[in-house]
Design a protein around this motif. Structure first.
Motif, PDB file in Angstrom:
ATOM      1  N   LEU A 186       0.823  -1.209   0.000  1.00 22.73           N
ATOM      2  CA  LEU A 186       0.000   0.000   0.000  1.00 22.73           C
ATOM      3  C   LEU A 186       0.857   1.260   0.000  1.00 22.73           C
ATOM      4  CD1 LEU A 186      -2.867  -0.965   2.488  1.00 22.73           C
ATOM      5  CD2 LEU A 186      -3.026  -0.710   0.008  1.00 22.73           C
ATOM      6  N   VAL A 187       1.917   1.258   0.793  1.00 26.17           N
ATOM      7  CA  VAL A 187       2.801   2.428   0.845  1.00 26.17           C
ATOM      8  C   VAL A 187       3.473   2.639  -0.503  1.00 26.17           C
ATOM      9  CG1 VAL A 187       4.898   3.358   1.896  1.00 26.17           C
ATOM     10  CG2 VAL A 187       3.159   2.270   3.329  1.00 26.17           C
ATOM     11  N   LEU A 188       3.989   1.557  -1.093  1.00 26.37           N
ATOM     12  CA  LEU A 188       4.626   1.668  -2.408  1.00 26.37           C
ATOM     13  C   LEU A 188       3.621   2.127  -3.456  1.00 26.37           C
ATOM     14  CD1 LEU A 188       7.084   1.216  -4.226  1.00 26.37           C
ATOM     15  CD2 LEU A 188       6.367  -1.180  -4.460  1.00 26.37           C
ATOM     16  N   TRP A 189       2.430   1.603  -3.401  1.00 29.75           N
ATOM     17  CA  TRP A 189       1.359   1.998  -4.325  1.00 29.75           C
ATOM     18  C   TRP A 189       1.078   3.501  -4.225  1.00 29.75           C
ATOM     19  CZ3 TRP A 189      -4.130  -0.696  -3.962  1.00 29.75           C
ATOM     20  CH2 TRP A 189      -4.957  -0.179  -4.966  1.00 29.75           C
ATOM     21  N   GLN A 190       0.950   3.987  -2.988  1.00 29.20           N
ATOM     22  CA  GLN A 190       0.668   5.405  -2.786  1.00 29.20           C
ATOM     23  C   GLN A 190       1.844   6.269  -3.257  1.00 29.20           C
ATOM     24  OE1 GLN A 190      -2.180   6.780  -1.762  1.00 29.20           O
ATOM     25  NE2 GLN A 190      -1.305   8.822  -2.014  1.00 29.20           N
ATOM     26  N   LEU A 242       4.035   5.572  -5.623  1.00 23.69           N
ATOM     27  CA  LEU A 242       4.058   5.582  -7.079  1.00 23.69           C
ATOM     28  C   LEU A 242       2.986   6.516  -7.643  1.00 23.69           C
ATOM     29  CD1 LEU A 242       4.609   1.785  -7.859  1.00 23.69           C
ATOM     30  CD2 LEU A 242       6.266   3.641  -8.099  1.00 23.69           C
ATOM     31  N   SER A 243       1.835   6.552  -6.970  1.00 21.11           N
ATOM     32  CA  SER A 243       0.766   7.439  -7.435  1.00 21.11           C
ATOM     33  C   SER A 243       1.111   8.905  -7.212  1.00 21.11           C
ATOM     34  CB  SER A 243      -0.557   7.087  -6.716  1.00 21.11           C
ATOM     35  OG  SER A 243      -0.946   5.749  -6.983  1.00 21.11           O
ATOM     36  N   VAL A 244       1.666   9.207  -6.040  1.00 18.67           N
ATOM     37  CA  VAL A 244       2.021  10.595  -5.736  1.00 18.67           C
ATOM     38  C   VAL A 244       3.128  11.100  -6.652  1.00 18.67           C
ATOM     39  CG1 VAL A 244       3.000  12.108  -3.962  1.00 18.67           C
ATOM     40  CG2 VAL A 244       1.232  10.443  -3.353  1.00 18.67           C
ATOM     41  N   SER A 245       4.095  10.228  -6.952  1.00 14.69           N
ATOM     42  CA  SER A 245       5.216  10.632  -7.804  1.00 14.69           C
ATOM     43  C   SER A 245       4.827  10.754  -9.270  1.00 14.69           C
ATOM     44  CB  SER A 245       6.361   9.621  -7.662  1.00 14.69           C
ATOM     45  OG  SER A 245       5.946   8.331  -8.119  1.00 14.69           O
ATOM     46  N   GLY A 246       3.654  10.279  -9.645  1.00 13.40           N
ATOM     47  CA  GLY A 246       3.212  10.371 -11.030  1.00 13.40           C
ATOM     48  C   GLY A 246       3.610   9.181 -11.880  1.00 13.40           C
ATOM     49  N   LEU A 247       4.343   8.217 -11.304  1.00 12.36           N
ATOM     50  CA  LEU A 247       4.730   7.037 -12.081  1.00 12.36           C
ATOM     51  C   LEU A 247       3.536   6.122 -12.362  1.00 12.36           C
ATOM     52  CD1 LEU A 247       8.106   6.161 -10.282  1.00 12.36           C
ATOM     53  CD2 LEU A 247       7.784   7.333 -12.474  1.00 12.36           C
ATOM     54  N   LEU A 248       2.527   6.199 -11.518  1.00 11.71           N
ATOM     55  CA  LEU A 248       1.318   5.396 -11.707  1.00 11.71           C
ATOM     56  C   LEU A 248       0.162   6.345 -11.984  1.00 11.71           C
ATOM     57  CD1 LEU A 248       0.088   2.571 -11.685  1.00 11.71           C
ATOM     58  CD2 LEU A 248      -0.334   2.853  -9.236  1.00 11.71           C
ATOM     59  N   SER A 249      -0.293   6.341 -13.222  1.00  9.84           N
ATOM     60  CA  SER A 249      -1.343   7.269 -13.626  1.00  9.84           C
ATOM     61  C   SER A 249      -2.691   6.871 -13.024  1.00  9.84           C
ATOM     62  CB  SER A 249      -1.450   7.284 -15.152  1.00  9.84           C
ATOM     63  OG  SER A 249      -2.573   8.036 -15.571  1.00  9.84           O
ATOM     64  N   PRO A 250      -3.526   7.836 -12.640  1.00 14.25           N
ATOM     65  CA  PRO A 250      -4.865   7.507 -12.136  1.00 14.25           C
ATOM     66  C   PRO A 250      -5.727   6.774 -13.157  1.00 14.25           C
ATOM     67  CG  PRO A 250      -4.278   9.768 -11.603  1.00 14.25           C
ATOM     68  CD  PRO A 250      -3.234   9.272 -12.541  1.00 14.25           C
ATOM     69  N   ARG A 251      -5.437   6.963 -14.451  1.00 17.14           N
ATOM     70  CA  ARG A 251      -6.192   6.243 -15.468  1.00 17.14           C
ATOM     71  C   ARG A 251      -5.849   4.757 -15.472  1.00 17.14           C
ATOM     72  NH1 ARG A 251      -6.879   9.816 -21.002  1.00 17.14           N
ATOM     73  NH2 ARG A 251      -7.916  11.612 -20.034  1.00 17.14           N
ATOM     74  N   VAL A 252      -4.639   4.440 -15.017  1.00 16.69           N
ATOM     75  CA  VAL A 252      -4.241   3.033 -14.905  1.00 16.69           C
ATOM     76  C   VAL A 252      -4.760   2.439 -13.601  1.00 16.69           C
ATOM     77  CG1 VAL A 252      -2.284   1.435 -14.795  1.00 16.69           C
ATOM     78  CG2 VAL A 252      -2.212   3.413 -16.331  1.00 16.69           C
ATOM     79  N   LEU A 253      -4.503   3.120 -12.497  1.00 19.62           N
ATOM     80  CA  LEU A 253      -4.949   2.652 -11.185  1.00 19.62           C
ATOM     81  C   LEU A 253      -4.907   3.817 -10.214  1.00 19.62           C
ATOM     82  CD1 LEU A 253      -5.878   0.148  -9.612  1.00 19.62           C
ATOM     83  CD2 LEU A 253      -3.497  -0.239  -8.974  1.00 19.62           C
ATOM     84  N   ALA A 254      -6.017   4.065  -9.561  1.00 18.02           N
ATOM     85  CA  ALA A 254      -6.090   5.158  -8.590  1.00 18.02           C
ATOM     86  C   ALA A 254      -5.279   4.815  -7.344  1.00 18.02           C
ATOM     87  CB  ALA A 254      -7.541   5.440  -8.217  1.00 18.02           C
ATOM     88  N   SER A 255      -4.905   5.829  -6.594  1.00 18.01           N
ATOM     89  CA  SER A 255      -4.134   5.626  -5.369  1.00 18.01           C
ATOM     90  C   SER A 255      -5.046   5.110  -4.253  1.00 18.01           C
ATOM     91  CB  SER A 255      -3.496   6.939  -4.935  1.00 18.01           C
ATOM     92  OG  SER A 255      -4.491   7.873  -4.544  1.00 18.01           O
ATOM     93  N   PRO A 256      -4.470   4.483  -3.233  1.00 18.12           N
ATOM     94  CA  PRO A 256      -5.292   4.003  -2.107  1.00 18.12           C
ATOM     95  C   PRO A 256      -6.123   5.107  -1.457  1.00 18.12           C
ATOM     96  CG  PRO A 256      -3.103   3.035  -2.001  1.00 18.12           C
ATOM     97  CD  PRO A 256      -3.066   4.055  -3.093  1.00 18.12           C
TER      98      PRO A 256
END
Length: 277
Positions: free
Chosen positions: A41-45, A47-61
């Motif tokens: 969960l921490v890594l997921w969050q 990646l989302s905050v840093s912009g590496l994981l786009s919300p269109r791909v997967l939203a943050s926790p």
């Protein structure tokens, strides 16, 4: 000369490894199991905050929690969950009645097995989720195809497990029941059902998992209500947070229904040492 007294004392003295095993161990086992999920969960969050994981791909926790809170506050999630739950109850009830009747007829009679079992085995091999277009053509886009998909998918595990449980009952028990004057209904009630009940409960647990799987597909095609409809609406607007919330609801309901069956199983089979232990 070997001192037998010292040898005896050494044998009576517990080994160091045994003493270490007898020491009370810290109870961190259950907490340690949470480390990897929390790390994910921490890594997921991050990646989302840093912009590496786009919300269109997967939203943050955090976005998922916010979306779930919003859906609950608006009442949309509660209403959709109620509709989906009623569909599962209706479809599974039909499957339970049909599956038990077919298993009793096929399991208690060679003629019934010859007539029923080949057809069930043939239908079981078919991908039942692929029958949804036919169900829509036959029954329209209302509630019938959705409930029918749930019933059609659940009937096979109930039939197969109960049929196997009936066939596994000792024939001597049935002969003893006939000797005591039990008729067909009496044998079914006092011998067959109690003997095959463990297998039936296994089939019910498996059938409930299939029920939610069937409902996911049924509600996303021509649905106007339910959790699947919310997922379809969110998919059209690329709302991955809402989609994940709905998936978590499906998972939670699957665990809840399985837990209820486990409670019933523990009560109904409390005479079995394996269940009590």
């Amino acid at each position: 000369m070997v001192d037998t007294r010292s040898i005896g004392q050494a044998l009576d003295r517990p080994a160091a490894s045994e003493l270490r095993s007898q020491r009370p161990k810290p109870r961190f086992g259950s907490l340690s199991r949470l480390v990897s999920p929390l790390a994910i969960l921490v890594l997921w969050q991050l990646l989302s905050v840093s912009g590496l994981l786009s919300p269109r791909v997967l939203a943050s926790p955090i976005q998922i929690v916010a979306a779930g809170t919003k859906l609950i506050a608006s009442g949309e999630l509660i209403i959709g969950l109620g509709v989906s739950f009623l569909r599962v109850v209706a479809g599974f009830s039909i499957a339970l009645v049909v599956g038990v009747l077919l298993a009793l007829i096929s399991g208690l009679s060679r003629f019934g097995e010859t007539i029923i079992d080949p057809s069930i085995q043939m239908l079981k091999a078919m991908p039942f989720l692929g029958l949804l277009p036919l169900f829509i053509l036959w029954f329209g886009i209302g509630e019938v195809p959705k409930v029918g998909m749930v019933a059609f998918g659940c009937v096979f595990p109930i039939y197969l497990t109960l049929h196997g449980g009936i066939r596994g009952i000792d024939r001597k028990l049935i002969e003893a029941g006939k000797t005591l004057g039990l008729g067909t209904l009496g044998i079914v009630r006092h011998i067959v059902i109690p003997g095959a009940l463990p297998s039936l409960l296994v089939g019910i647990r498996y059938g409930l998992s299939v029920a939610w799987l069937s409902l996911v597909v049924g509600e996303q095609i021509n649905g106007s209500s339910g959790i699947g409809y919310i997922m379809t609406y969110a998919r059209d607007f690329l709302q991955t947070d809402v989609i994940v919330v709905c998936l978590l609801v499906y998972a939670a309901m699957g665990l809840l229904t399985d837990g209820l069956v486990r409670i019933i199983e523990a009560y109904a089979l409390r005479w079995r040492p394996a269940v009590i232990a």
